[in-house]
Design an enzyme around this catalytic site. Sequence first.
Site, mmCIF file in Angstrom:
data_model
loop_
_atom_site.group_PDB
_atom_site.id
_atom_site.type_symbol
_atom_site.label_atom_id
_atom_site.label_comp_id
_atom_site.label_asym_id
_atom_site.label_seq_id
_atom_site.Cartn_x
_atom_site.Cartn_y
_atom_site.Cartn_z
ATOM 1 N N ASN A 47 0.723 -1.457 -0.496
ATOM 2 C CA ASN A 47 0.286 -0.010 -0.007
ATOM 3 C C ASN A 47 0.957 1.226 -0.261
ATOM 4 O O ASN A 47 2.013 1.622 0.433
ATOM 5 C CB ASN A 47 -1.348 -0.081 1.336
ATOM 6 C CG ASN A 47 -0.207 -0.386 2.357
ATOM 7 O OD1 ASN A 47 0.726 -1.115 2.618
ATOM 8 N ND2 ASN A 47 -1.010 0.509 3.523
ATOM 9 N N GLU A 49 0.409 5.026 0.585
ATOM 10 C CA GLU A 49 -0.302 6.180 1.921
ATOM 11 C C GLU A 49 -0.014 7.757 0.897
ATOM 12 O O GLU A 49 1.354 8.477 0.559
ATOM 13 C CB GLU A 49 -0.714 6.044 2.993
ATOM 14 C CG GLU A 49 -0.701 4.819 3.821
ATOM 15 C CD GLU A 49 -0.940 4.570 4.919
ATOM 16 O OE1 GLU A 49 -0.566 5.212 5.428
ATOM 17 O OE2 GLU A 49 -2.572 3.834 5.029
ATOM 18 N N GLU A 60 -3.370 -4.629 -3.416
ATOM 19 C CA GLU A 60 -3.606 -5.379 -4.082
ATOM 20 C C GLU A 60 -3.854 -4.819 -5.385
ATOM 21 O O GLU A 60 -3.469 -5.220 -6.659
ATOM 22 C CB GLU A 60 -5.142 -5.557 -4.203
ATOM 23 C CG GLU A 60 -5.479 -6.546 -2.287
ATOM 24 C CD GLU A 60 -5.707 -5.554 -1.216
ATOM 25 O OE1 GLU A 60 -4.860 -4.318 -0.840
ATOM 26 O OE2 GLU A 60 -6.376 -6.281 -0.177
ATOM 27 N N CYS A 91 -10.660 -4.438 0.483
ATOM 28 C CA CYS A 91 -11.461 -3.284 0.685
ATOM 29 C C CYS A 91 -12.248 -3.713 -0.910
ATOM 30 O O CYS A 91 -11.980 -4.571 -1.495
ATOM 31 C CB CYS A 91 -10.534 -1.947 0.277
ATOM 32 S SG CYS A 91 -10.956 -2.295 -1.256
HETATM 33 N N1 THU Z 1 -5.421 -1.023 2.747
HETATM 34 C C1 THU Z 1 -4.962 -2.125 1.987
HETATM 35 O O1 THU Z 1 -3.824 -2.213 0.980
HETATM 36 N N2 THU Z 1 -5.260 -3.193 1.624
HETATM 37 C C2 THU Z 1 -6.547 -3.966 1.688
HETATM 38 O O2 THU Z 1 -7.159 -5.270 2.035
HETATM 39 C C3 THU Z 1 -7.078 -2.643 2.784
HETATM 40 C C4 THU Z 1 -6.246 -1.314 3.126
HETATM 41 C C5 THU Z 1 -4.342 -0.152 2.795
HETATM 42 C C6 THU Z 1 -5.301 1.515 2.934
HETATM 43 C C7 THU Z 1 -4.555 2.153 3.540
HETATM 44 O O3 THU Z 1 -2.994 2.611 3.275
HETATM 45 C C8 THU Z 1 -4.307 1.180 4.932
HETATM 46 O O4 THU Z 1 -4.472 -0.012 4.063
HETATM 47 C C9 THU Z 1 -5.480 0.526 5.573
HETATM 48 O O5 THU Z 1 -7.119 0.863 5.408
#
Ligand code: THU
Length: 134
Positions: A47, A49, A60, A91
Amino acid sequence: MPSKDEEIAFLIKAAKVAKKFARAKYSKFEVGAALQTKDGQVFVGCNVESSSYGLTVCAERVALFKALSEGADDFLRLAIVTNSKTPTSPCGACRQLLFDYAPGIEIILAGNDGEPIIINSEELYPRPFGDHDL
Ligand code: THU
């Protein structure tokens, strides 16, 4: 030829390595993903941010977009790893993109401890919106 269990173990390891690169300084929730094609290629993602929170991209989708942008198609399975005690699910936005480009794949959800959960993407995203609705 590696067995299915060995391939899954490898994919979880690849997702764990990818998680180390997570740019999650706002949520502190680090995620790694590894997407395997039917011909054995693996694309990983973490991820990423943003200070403008809504621009954040999940691990993902990073893995999926890397794969698609390098011409990969025809996916077999995806491993998702977090530091949570028990496995967490992708998500809704990721479920939609995975349905669009990797329908029917096997999804492996792994936390820090315990057994991973193996689930088909169709179970995770029943009655999806898709091409068939357009
Ligand atoms: N996040 C993911 O990378 N994948 C998921 O399946 C759920 C959430 C990340 C997004 C954000 O950086 C952090 O997790 C918290 O939501």
